[in-house]
Every structure is written in C-alpha cells, then in structure tokens.
Motif scaffolding. Sequence first.
Motif, short mmCIF file in Angstrom:
data_model
loop_
_atom_site.label_atom_id
_atom_site.label_comp_id
_atom_site.label_asym_id
_atom_site.label_seq_id
_atom_site.Cartn_x
_atom_site.Cartn_y
_atom_site.Cartn_z
N VAL A 1 0.86 -1.18 0.00
CA VAL A 1 0.00 0.00 0.00
C VAL A 1 0.90 1.23 0.00
CG1 VAL A 1 -1.73 1.29 1.30
CG2 VAL A 1 -1.85 -1.20 1.20
N ILE A 2 0.74 2.07 -1.04
CA ILE A 2 1.61 3.23 -1.16
C ILE A 2 0.87 4.53 -0.88
CG2 ILE A 2 3.24 2.12 -2.74
CD1 ILE A 2 1.76 3.53 -5.06
N ALA A 3 -0.41 4.46 -0.51
CA ALA A 3 -1.16 5.66 -0.21
C ALA A 3 -1.61 5.60 1.25
CB ALA A 3 -2.37 5.79 -1.11
N GLU A 4 -1.74 6.73 1.86
CA GLU A 4 -2.21 6.79 3.25
C GLU A 4 -3.66 6.35 3.37
OE1 GLU A 4 -1.12 7.30 6.40
OE2 GLU A 4 0.70 6.81 5.30
N SER A 5 -4.45 6.71 2.37
CA SER A 5 -5.83 6.26 2.34
C SER A 5 -6.27 6.26 0.90
CB SER A 5 -6.73 7.18 3.17
OG SER A 5 -6.72 8.46 2.60
N CYS A 6 -7.37 5.60 0.62
CA CYS A 6 -7.87 5.53 -0.74
C CYS A 6 -8.72 6.77 -0.99
CB CYS A 6 -8.69 4.25 -0.90
SG CYS A 6 -8.89 3.80 -2.61
N GLU A 7 -8.32 7.54 -1.98
CA GLU A 7 -9.01 8.81 -2.20
C GLU A 7 -10.13 8.72 -3.21
OE1 GLU A 7 -6.04 11.67 -3.20
OE2 GLU A 7 -4.86 11.15 -1.43
N ASP A 8 -10.05 7.77 -4.12
CA ASP A 8 -10.97 7.79 -5.24
C ASP A 8 -12.23 6.95 -5.03
OD1 ASP A 8 -9.18 9.41 -6.52
OD2 ASP A 8 -8.19 7.78 -7.56
N CYS A 9 -12.19 6.02 -4.11
CA CYS A 9 -13.33 5.14 -3.93
C CYS A 9 -13.25 4.57 -2.52
CB CYS A 9 -13.33 4.01 -4.97
SG CYS A 9 -11.95 2.87 -4.74
N ASP A 10 -14.11 3.62 -2.20
CA ASP A 10 -14.06 3.06 -0.84
C ASP A 10 -13.29 1.74 -0.81
OD1 ASP A 10 -15.71 1.28 -2.04
OD2 ASP A 10 -17.43 1.64 -0.74
N CYS A 11 -12.63 1.41 -1.91
CA CYS A 11 -11.79 0.21 -2.00
C CYS A 11 -12.57 -1.09 -2.00
CB CYS A 11 -10.77 0.13 -0.86
SG CYS A 11 -9.43 1.29 -1.04
N SER A 12 -13.89 -1.05 -1.97
CA SER A 12 -14.61 -2.33 -1.86
C SER A 12 -14.43 -3.19 -3.10
CB SER A 12 -16.09 -2.07 -1.61
OG SER A 12 -16.62 -1.25 -2.61
N GLU A 13 -14.29 -2.56 -4.27
CA GLU A 13 -14.10 -3.34 -5.49
C GLU A 13 -12.75 -4.05 -5.46
OE1 GLU A 13 -14.27 -1.14 -9.16
OE2 GLU A 13 -13.90 -2.95 -10.33
N VAL A 14 -11.73 -3.34 -5.00
CA VAL A 14 -10.40 -3.95 -4.93
C VAL A 14 -10.40 -5.08 -3.90
CG1 VAL A 14 -7.96 -3.51 -4.55
CG2 VAL A 14 -9.37 -1.75 -5.57
N VAL A 15 -11.00 -4.83 -2.77
CA VAL A 15 -11.05 -5.86 -1.71
C VAL A 15 -11.71 -7.13 -2.25
CG1 VAL A 15 -12.08 -6.46 0.51
CG2 VAL A 15 -10.99 -4.23 0.20
N SER A 16 -12.82 -6.97 -2.96
CA SER A 16 -13.53 -8.17 -3.42
C SER A 16 -12.89 -8.77 -4.65
CB SER A 16 -15.00 -7.84 -3.67
OG SER A 16 -15.13 -6.86 -4.67
N SER A 17 -11.99 -8.04 -5.33
CA SER A 17 -11.33 -8.58 -6.53
C SER A 17 -10.07 -9.36 -6.22
CB SER A 17 -10.99 -7.45 -7.49
OG SER A 17 -12.16 -6.83 -7.96
N CYS A 18 -9.53 -9.22 -5.05
CA CYS A 18 -8.30 -9.95 -4.70
C CYS A 18 -8.63 -11.45 -4.63
CB CYS A 18 -7.75 -9.47 -3.37
SG CYS A 18 -6.32 -10.43 -2.85
N PRO A 19 -7.94 -12.27 -5.42
CA PRO A 19 -8.30 -13.70 -5.48
C PRO A 19 -8.02 -14.47 -4.19
CG PRO A 19 -6.32 -13.25 -6.76
CD PRO A 19 -6.86 -11.92 -6.34
N VAL A 20 -7.17 -13.94 -3.34
CA VAL A 20 -6.84 -14.67 -2.12
C VAL A 20 -7.28 -13.91 -0.86
CG1 VAL A 20 -4.94 -15.97 -3.15
CG2 VAL A 20 -4.49 -13.71 -2.18
N ASN A 21 -8.13 -12.92 -1.04
CA ASN A 21 -8.65 -12.15 0.08
C ASN A 21 -7.56 -11.60 0.99
OD1 ASN A 21 -11.48 -12.29 -0.40
ND2 ASN A 21 -11.45 -14.41 0.26
N ALA A 22 -6.52 -11.05 0.36
CA ALA A 22 -5.38 -10.54 1.15
C ALA A 22 -5.57 -9.09 1.57
CB ALA A 22 -4.09 -10.68 0.33
N ILE A 23 -6.59 -8.42 1.04
CA ILE A 23 -6.75 -6.98 1.32
C ILE A 23 -7.87 -6.78 2.32
CG2 ILE A 23 -7.16 -4.70 0.34
CD1 ILE A 23 -6.33 -5.90 -2.39
N SER A 24 -7.56 -6.02 3.35
CA SER A 24 -8.60 -5.66 4.31
C SER A 24 -8.57 -4.15 4.48
CB SER A 24 -8.36 -6.35 5.65
OG SER A 24 -7.07 -6.03 6.13
#
Length: 60
Positions: free
Chosen positions: A34-57
């Motif tokens: 993670v290279i940003a302090e927080s996600c500015e453009d969205c709530d990250c839910s799409e990225v969280v659900s797109s990770c194939p191994v559920n590594a993102i929280s």
Amino acid sequence: MPKPKVNEELCIGCGTCEALCPKTFKVENGKSKVIAESCEDCDCSEVVSSCPVNAISLES
Ligand code: SF4
C-alpha cells in the motif's frame, strides 16, 4: 477514508489491485504494497472483493 492493508502472507502478487487502483497499490518483488495513506478515489470495496486470495482488508 478507509486505509487498505495487504496481508503479505496471503498475497500472490497477481497485480489485480495495482491494475484497479494504481495510486494505492504497488506490486514489488511479488507482493503488493500500500503506497497511499488512504484511498481517495473510492471506498476500496471493489479492490477488496477482486483480490483472489482475500489478502486486502480495510482499516477505518
Ligand atoms: S489483488 Fe491480492 S493477491 Fe493480487 S497483488 Fe493485490 S493483494 Fe496481492
């Protein structure tokens, strides 16, 4: 804004998170960082659900 976190034990470096959200994630040496302090453009839910191994929280 939520702050995403990557579990490096689970991450397989597939690059999906970086492709979806290059401002927030960067894959280096086969692991996503993670290279940003927080996600500015969205709530990250799409990225969280797109990770194939559920590594993102999210931390709020
Ligand atoms: S989508 Fe998940 S497994 Fe793929 S690089 Fe990102 S954190 Fe790692």
